[in-house]
Design a protein around this motif. Structure first.
Motif, PDB file in Angstrom:
ATOM      1  N   ASP A 121       1.698  -4.484   9.203  1.00  0.00           N
ATOM      2  CA  ASP A 121       1.179  -3.242   9.180  1.00  0.00           C
ATOM      3  C   ASP A 121       0.167  -2.671   7.736  1.00  0.00           C
ATOM      4  N   ASN A 122       1.190  -2.647   6.553  1.00  0.00           N
ATOM      5  CA  ASN A 122       0.535  -2.445   5.523  1.00  0.00           C
ATOM      6  C   ASN A 122      -0.755  -3.169   5.109  1.00  0.00           C
ATOM      7  N   ALA A 123      -0.772  -4.514   5.491  1.00  0.00           N
ATOM      8  CA  ALA A 123      -1.833  -5.525   5.336  1.00  0.00           C
ATOM      9  C   ALA A 123      -3.005  -4.996   5.893  1.00  0.00           C
ATOM     10  N   LEU A 124      -2.968  -4.541   7.080  1.00  0.00           N
ATOM     11  CA  LEU A 124      -3.873  -4.270   8.049  1.00  0.00           C
ATOM     12  C   LEU A 124      -4.523  -2.690   7.354  1.00  0.00           C
ATOM     13  N   LYS A 125      -3.331  -1.844   7.175  1.00  0.00           N
ATOM     14  CA  LYS A 125      -3.916  -0.675   6.610  1.00  0.00           C
ATOM     15  C   LYS A 125      -4.723  -0.577   5.380  1.00  0.00           C
ATOM     16  N   PHE A 126      -4.438  -1.614   4.602  1.00  0.00           N
ATOM     17  CA  PHE A 126      -4.926  -1.549   3.119  1.00  0.00           C
ATOM     18  C   PHE A 126      -6.253  -2.567   3.121  1.00  0.00           C
ATOM     19  N   GLN A 145      -0.588 -12.246   3.387  1.00  0.00           N
ATOM     20  CA  GLN A 145      -1.532 -12.281   2.432  1.00  0.00           C
ATOM     21  C   GLN A 145      -2.630 -11.419   3.270  1.00  0.00           C
ATOM     22  N   ASP A 146      -3.398 -10.561   2.298  1.00  0.00           N
ATOM     23  CA  ASP A 146      -4.585  -9.840   2.675  1.00  0.00           C
ATOM     24  C   ASP A 146      -5.702 -10.165   1.803  1.00  0.00           C
ATOM     25  N   THR A 147      -6.924  -9.570   2.081  1.00  0.00           N
ATOM     26  CA  THR A 147      -8.096  -9.386   1.128  1.00  0.00           C
ATOM     27  C   THR A 147      -8.564  -8.251   1.036  1.00  0.00           C
ATOM     28  N   LEU A 170       6.625  -0.139  -8.771  1.00  0.00           N
ATOM     29  CA  LEU A 170       7.105   1.262  -8.110  1.00  0.00           C
ATOM     30  C   LEU A 170       7.043   1.258  -6.538  1.00  0.00           C
ATOM     31  N   ILE A 171       6.182   0.331  -5.996  1.00  0.00           N
ATOM     32  CA  ILE A 171       5.613   0.565  -4.647  1.00  0.00           C
ATOM     33  C   ILE A 171       7.096   0.008  -3.624  1.00  0.00           C
ATOM     34  N   PHE A 172       8.128  -0.436  -4.247  1.00  0.00           N
ATOM     35  CA  PHE A 172       9.365  -0.592  -3.400  1.00  0.00           C
ATOM     36  C   PHE A 172      10.335   0.432  -3.615  1.00  0.00           C
ATOM     37  N   PHE A 181       9.287   6.920  -1.424  1.00  0.00           N
ATOM     38  CA  PHE A 181       8.309   7.831  -1.431  1.00  0.00           C
ATOM     39  C   PHE A 181       7.111   7.500  -2.542  1.00  0.00           C
ATOM     40  N   ARG A 182       6.890   6.226  -3.059  1.00  0.00           N
ATOM     41  CA  ARG A 182       5.898   5.805  -3.990  1.00  0.00           C
ATOM     42  C   ARG A 182       4.742   5.294  -3.273  1.00  0.00           C
ATOM     43  N   GLN A 183       3.620   5.785  -3.613  1.00  0.00           N
ATOM     44  CA  GLN A 183       2.361   5.351  -3.060  1.00  0.00           C
ATOM     45  C   GLN A 183       1.481   5.124  -4.287  1.00  0.00           C
ATOM     46  N   VAL A 184       0.411   4.336  -4.326  1.00  0.00           N
ATOM     47  CA  VAL A 184      -0.468   4.098  -5.222  1.00  0.00           C
ATOM     48  C   VAL A 184      -1.479   5.243  -5.144  1.00  0.00           C
ATOM     49  N   ASP A 185      -1.568   5.634  -6.300  1.00  0.00           N
ATOM     50  CA  ASP A 185      -2.747   6.759  -6.472  1.00  0.00           C
ATOM     51  C   ASP A 185      -3.928   6.249  -5.971  1.00  0.00           C
ATOM     52  N   GLY A 186      -4.618   7.061  -4.865  1.00  0.00           N
ATOM     53  CA  GLY A 186      -5.898   6.799  -4.687  1.00  0.00           C
ATOM     54  C   GLY A 186      -6.044   5.927  -3.105  1.00  0.00           C
ATOM     55  N   THR A 187      -4.799   5.426  -2.737  1.00  0.00           N
ATOM     56  CA  THR A 187      -5.090   4.521  -1.354  1.00  0.00           C
ATOM     57  C   THR A 187      -4.868   5.449  -0.216  1.00  0.00           C
ATOM     58  N   GLN A 188      -4.679   6.774  -0.500  1.00  0.00           N
ATOM     59  CA  GLN A 188      -4.724   7.801   0.508  1.00  0.00           C
ATOM     60  C   GLN A 188      -5.978   7.850   1.422  1.00  0.00           C
ATOM     61  N   THR A 247      -2.117   7.388   6.894  1.00  0.00           N
ATOM     62  CA  THR A 247      -0.749   7.584   7.499  1.00  0.00           C
ATOM     63  C   THR A 247       0.267   6.857   6.509  1.00  0.00           C
ATOM     64  N   GLY A 248       1.427   7.206   6.569  1.00  0.00           N
ATOM     65  CA  GLY A 248       2.482   6.766   5.618  1.00  0.00           C
ATOM     66  C   GLY A 248       2.803   7.872   4.791  1.00  0.00           C
ATOM     67  N   VAL A 249       4.255   7.697   4.180  1.00  0.00           N
ATOM     68  CA  VAL A 249       4.688   8.525   3.370  1.00  0.00           C
ATOM     69  C   VAL A 249       5.349   7.639   2.144  1.00  0.00           C
ATOM     70  N   GLY A 250       5.264   6.459   2.131  1.00  0.00           N
ATOM     71  CA  GLY A 250       5.921   5.791   0.999  1.00  0.00           C
ATOM     72  C   GLY A 250       7.230   5.294   1.139  1.00  0.00           C
ATOM     73  N   LEU A 251       7.723   5.087   2.370  1.00  0.00           N
ATOM     74  CA  LEU A 251       9.049   4.700   2.802  1.00  0.00           C
ATOM     75  C   LEU A 251       9.280   3.328   2.984  1.00  0.00           C
ATOM     76  N   GLY A 252       7.822   2.655   3.766  1.00  0.00           N
ATOM     77  CA  GLY A 252       8.111   1.295   4.510  1.00  0.00           C
ATOM     78  C   GLY A 252       8.697   0.266   3.557  1.00  0.00           C
ATOM     79  N   LEU A 253       8.006   0.127   2.056  1.00  0.00           N
ATOM     80  CA  LEU A 253       8.478  -0.819   1.530  1.00  0.00           C
ATOM     81  C   LEU A 253       9.724  -0.809   0.575  1.00  0.00           C
ATOM     82  N   TYR A 254      10.218   0.524   0.643  1.00  0.00           N
ATOM     83  CA  TYR A 254      11.699   0.491   0.464  1.00  0.00           C
ATOM     84  C   TYR A 254      12.543   0.263   1.514  1.00  0.00           C
TER      85      TYR A 254
HETATM   86  P1  ADP Z   1       3.259   3.763   3.259  1.00  0.00           P
HETATM   87  O1  ADP Z   1       4.093   4.406   4.118  1.00  0.00           O
HETATM   88  O2  ADP Z   1       2.449   4.554   1.767  1.00  0.00           O
HETATM   89  O3  ADP Z   1       2.628   2.378   3.350  1.00  0.00           O
HETATM   90  P2  ADP Z   1       4.814   1.901   1.862  1.00  0.00           P
HETATM   91  O4  ADP Z   1       6.238   1.880   1.012  1.00  0.00           O
HETATM   92  O5  ADP Z   1       4.784   0.744   2.831  1.00  0.00           O
HETATM   93  O6  ADP Z   1       4.394   3.109   2.070  1.00  0.00           O
HETATM   94  O7  ADP Z   1       3.754   1.339   0.510  1.00  0.00           O
HETATM   95  C1  ADP Z   1       3.984   1.910  -0.737  1.00  0.00           C
HETATM   96  C2  ADP Z   1       2.472   1.837  -1.372  1.00  0.00           C
HETATM   97  O8  ADP Z   1       2.159   0.640  -1.790  1.00  0.00           O
HETATM   98  C3  ADP Z   1       1.393   2.138  -0.245  1.00  0.00           C
HETATM   99  O9  ADP Z   1       0.947   3.555  -0.112  1.00  0.00           O
HETATM  100  C4  ADP Z   1       0.307   1.629  -1.109  1.00  0.00           C
HETATM  101  O10 ADP Z   1      -0.333   2.271  -2.096  1.00  0.00           O
HETATM  102  C5  ADP Z   1       0.783   0.235  -1.642  1.00  0.00           C
HETATM  103  N1  ADP Z   1       0.704  -0.918  -0.789  1.00  0.00           N
HETATM  104  C6  ADP Z   1       1.667  -1.473   0.086  1.00  0.00           C
HETATM  105  N2  ADP Z   1       0.905  -2.299   0.801  1.00  0.00           N
HETATM  106  C7  ADP Z   1       0.031  -2.804   0.363  1.00  0.00           C
HETATM  107  C8  ADP Z   1      -1.277  -3.712   0.406  1.00  0.00           C
HETATM  108  N3  ADP Z   1      -0.744  -4.638   1.333  1.00  0.00           N
HETATM  109  N4  ADP Z   1      -2.245  -3.759  -0.120  1.00  0.00           N
HETATM  110  C9  ADP Z   1      -2.527  -2.498  -1.040  1.00  0.00           C
HETATM  111  N5  ADP Z   1      -1.496  -1.684  -1.193  1.00  0.00           N
HETATM  112  C10 ADP Z   1      -0.512  -1.679  -0.752  1.00  0.00           C
END
Ligand code: ADP
Length: 712
Positions: A610-615, A639-641, A652-654, A657-664, A669-676
């Motif tokens: 989901d994340n890979a497709l999203k980003f 793996q994604d490109t 931090l991403i794990f 509620f942590r998201q990388v600045d600018g990815t919004q 969608t998303g609030v930064g809970l998925g990777l946690y």
């Molecule tokens: P979100 O709900 O924001 O996706 P996640 O916990 O899944 O929350 O991810 C946290 C943050 O990690 C994302 O907001 C994004 O900034 C970064 N991230 C996660 N997966 C990827 C990816 N495949 N490519 C780039 N950035 C990613």
């Protein structure tokens, strides 16, 4: 001093028998004698045979002779002991023969009364025409000066000895030994002040053994009186009425006491005794004792300060130890038990109780015991008491430690059964209120607890109060947290049910099952469905996190082929892959079946894809599978490109509620809970997750888990 000089045989008798009248060599001396008669120094003239032919007034008075004695004839051997006399005869001969002699020399002189003095002498030859030459000797009494020098030298030795003493005990010993030596007394006794008493700390002399450990009150004892008196005290004829067999060092003839004072109050008293010297203590000795006292005072004060420092160090170490032991504990009961345990260890007492006070009723009850037999502990725990009702314990309410050494009459049998001899209770105070007490007990009754024991008990009680407060706080927080989880859980469930209905109806509408719709309406309904699923995802993740936080997530291992799990996901994602992204699944998985939690592993991979497709705004997403050679571990990679993750954001991403600045801007969608959730699930499956990424080029998430959850 000391044994005193031995009285020699009456000199004048000897003189009369062995010194015949012989005044020849002294003839015609008047011009000289009238001159040196006025001198302030000792002046004598002697001839080659050692006869003293003239002695001035100072010399006669010094030696105890009259002018007539001298006229009748006094010989060098009458006034000098034998070795000095022989040396004097030799010197006379050499000088009169014109040979060189020392400019200054010393001789001991024996006075008429038998005592001895040390003289510093200078001699020269007196020549008169027609007369045999005479030796003129000028002298000065340097006895006191020498003694003072010797005393100085000893003081120097004393100060060195004082400096090297390792402990207060050793210092006391050195002081008494050196005092006896330097002041030539037969006993030295050091009293030091401890609280309201003077305590016999060190001694040298015949009563030393009985002296150590004696205790006398400062306020009303003889030694207390001496201690309080401002000056040196000399008693040369000790009154018999004062003799007290319990204070053996006072069974003496002569006593000199020096208060050891630099500041007020004095640190103690140094008592010197002398039974051997019939003349008792002289003024000169008094002065020396005073100097000695001053020197030892400094040494004792610094030793006391050092001892205090070491004591402080020991107390701090004990408290630190307790703090460390309880710091890690969160559970209130564990904290109480540990406090009881460490108190007993640090104070080496027989038993300890930790009592807590109910804030509302003010009653206290035993919450933890250590070193108490189980049946007694059970009894103790049942008791409730009001400190206000007990005379012994009332002090706790005023935040004072209390000590009990004798049971109140009514409680005597209980004390006996509970094996309570003496105890010390230190108050636990939180926020200016008595919250409990640490009770330190001994089976056998004792007089009093030491200052150190009180300090440690009070220190531990202070720590205990804070620790119990903290544990209560943590307990409250935990309860609040549980409430929150419960609330979130219920709410999410309540949200999910209507949302599923909304999604179901929207899809029916969208698929035209409820009648034909326009292209515009279809587009709108697509958005409703997509956003609805987004919302459902969010609710599901919230539920997951909530369960994880509450520790309610259980792993359900099951045996299944990995291929099956990937196939399910491939079908799920079939429709959701955006047009400009290719999603590739592994073609063939050559692995034995996994034994792990199917649902959690699926959620992990789903989330990563989901994340890979999203980003990945455009490009490829590839899912890969590798196994270790021994086929014990499996690596699943996504793996994604896509846009990549900056290196500093990777740790931090794990987190929640942590998201990388600018990815919004890329994914709305998303609030930064998925990777946690992913990380926590992977951990539950006995594995770990890693990520490598390059900004603008793409990212690879790799999950490393055991094939068999049971064999990790
Ligand atoms: P979100 O709900 O924001 O996706 P996640 O916990 O899944 O929350 O991810 C946290 C943050 O990690 C994302 O907001 C994004 O900034 C970064 N991230 C996660 N997966 C990827 C990816 N495949 N490519 C780039 N950035 C990613």
């Amino acid at each position: 001093m000391g044994a005193g000089w031995q009285r020699s045989a009456p000199i004048s008798d000897r003189r009369r028998t062995d010194a015949p009248r012989q005044q020849l060599s002294g003839a015609g001396l008047e011009p000289f004698t009238s001159l040196f008669e006025q001198a302030n120094d000792i002046v004598i003239l002697n001839d080659r045979d050692g006869r003293i032919v003239a002695a001035n007034r100072v010399a006669r008075e010094f030696g105890g002779y009259t002018a007539e004695d001298v006229q009748q004839g006094v010989h060098l051997r009458d006034v000098l002991p034998q070795p000095d006399c022989e040396a004097a005869m030799l010197l006379t001969q050499r000088a009169l023969d014109g040979e060189s002699i020392p400019e200054v020399y010393e001789r001991e002189a024996v006075l008429h009364n038998g005592s001895r003095r040390l003289l510093e002498l200078r001699s020269n030859v007196l020549r008169r025409p027609g007369q045999p030459p005479l030796l003129q000797t000028i002298g000065r009494d340097i006895t006191e000066k020498r003694e003072a020098e010797a005393f100085q030298a000893s003081l120097l030795q004393v100060s060195q000895a004082l400096l090297t003493a390792q402990s207060l005990d050793e210092l006391g010993r050195v002081i008494c030994e050196q005092a006896s030596r330097v002041l030539s007394v037969d006993g030295a006794y050091l009293w030091l002040r401890q609280g309201e008493d003077l305590v016999g700390c060190a001694a040298a002399g015949r009563m030393a053994k009985t002296f150590i450990g004696l205790r006398r009150s400062v306020a009303n004892s003889l030694i207390g009186q001496i201690y309080r008196s401002p000056d040196v005290l000399i008693v040369n004829d000790f009154p018999h009425s004062l003799y007290n067999p319990q204070v053996p060092h006072l069974a003496v003839q002569a006593m000199l006491a020096v208060p050891l004072r630099r500041t007020h109050p004095p640190v103690g008293v140094l008592v010197f005794t002398d039974n051997a010297n019939p003349r008792g203590f002289t003024a000169a000795l008094r002065a020396r004792a005073l100097i000695f006292g001053a020197q030892t005072t400094v040494a004792i004060e610094s030793a006391l300060a050092r001892e205090r420092e070491e004591e402080e160090g020991r107390i701090s170490a004990a408290l630190l130890h307790v703090t460390r032991a309880i710091r890690e504990l969160r559970d209130a009961d564990d904290v109480l038990r540990e406090i009881g345990r460490s108190t007993r260890t640090e104070l080496q007492c027989d038993w300890t109780l930790v009592t807590l006070r109910d804030p509302a009723s003010g009653t206290m009850r035993v919450a933890a015991t250590e070193g108490v037999a189980p049946e007694i502990a059970d009894e103790l725990r049942l008791i409730e008491f009001q400190p206000a009702d007990s005379e012994e314990l009332r002090g706790l309410l005023e935040h004072r430690s209390v000590e009990v050494h004798a049971p109140p009459a009514a409680a005597a049998p209980l004390y006996q059964r509970w094996e309570i001899g003496s105890f010390l209770a230190a108050p636990m105070i939180s926020g200016n209120r008595l919250s409990g007490a640490i009770v330190v007990g001994l089976r056998v009754r004792r007089a009093a607890f030491s200052a150190r024991e009180r300090r440690i008990a009070e220190g531990i009680a202070a720590q205990a109060a804070a620790a119990v407060d903290n544990a209560r706080l943590v307990e409250d927080l935990r309860r609040a947290n549980d409430l929150k989880s419960e609330f979130l859980g219920t709410m999410s469930h309540e949200l999910r049910t209507p949302l599923n209905a909304i999604l179901g109806y929207a899809q029916l509408l969208r698929d035209g099952i409820m009648g034909p719709i326009s292209a515009e309406q279809a587009q709108a309904l697509d958005r409703v469905v997509a956003n609805g699923y987004g919302l459902l995802d969010l609710i599901n993740t919230t539920l997951d996190v909530n369960r994880l936080e509450a520790g309610r997530v259980i792993v359900h291992p099951a045996v299944f082929p990995l291929e099956q799990l990937l196939e399910e996901l491939r079908n799920e994602f079939g429709l959701r892959v955006p047009a400009n992204v290719t999603l590739t699944w592994p073609e063939h998985v050559d692995l034995p079946p996994l034994r792990t939690d199917h649902g959690k592993l699926k959620a992990v991979v789903r989330n990563l894809v989901d994340n890979a497709l999203k980003f990945t705004p455009g490009g490829c997403v590839t899912v890969g599978v590798h196994a270790s050679d021994e086929r014990e571990r499996v690596w699943l990679s996504v793996q994604d490109t896509g846009i990549g993750i900056p290196a500093n954001a990777i740790p931090l991403i794990f987190e929640m509620f942590r998201q990388v600045d600018g990815t919004q801007s890329v994914a709305r969608t998303g609030v930064g809970l998925g990777l946690y959730v992913v990380r926590r699930y992977v951990e539950l499956l006995g594995g770990k997750i890693t990520v490598t990424s390059q900004l603008g080029k793409g990212s690879t998430f790799t999950v490393d888990i055991p094939l068999d959850l049971g064999s990790r």
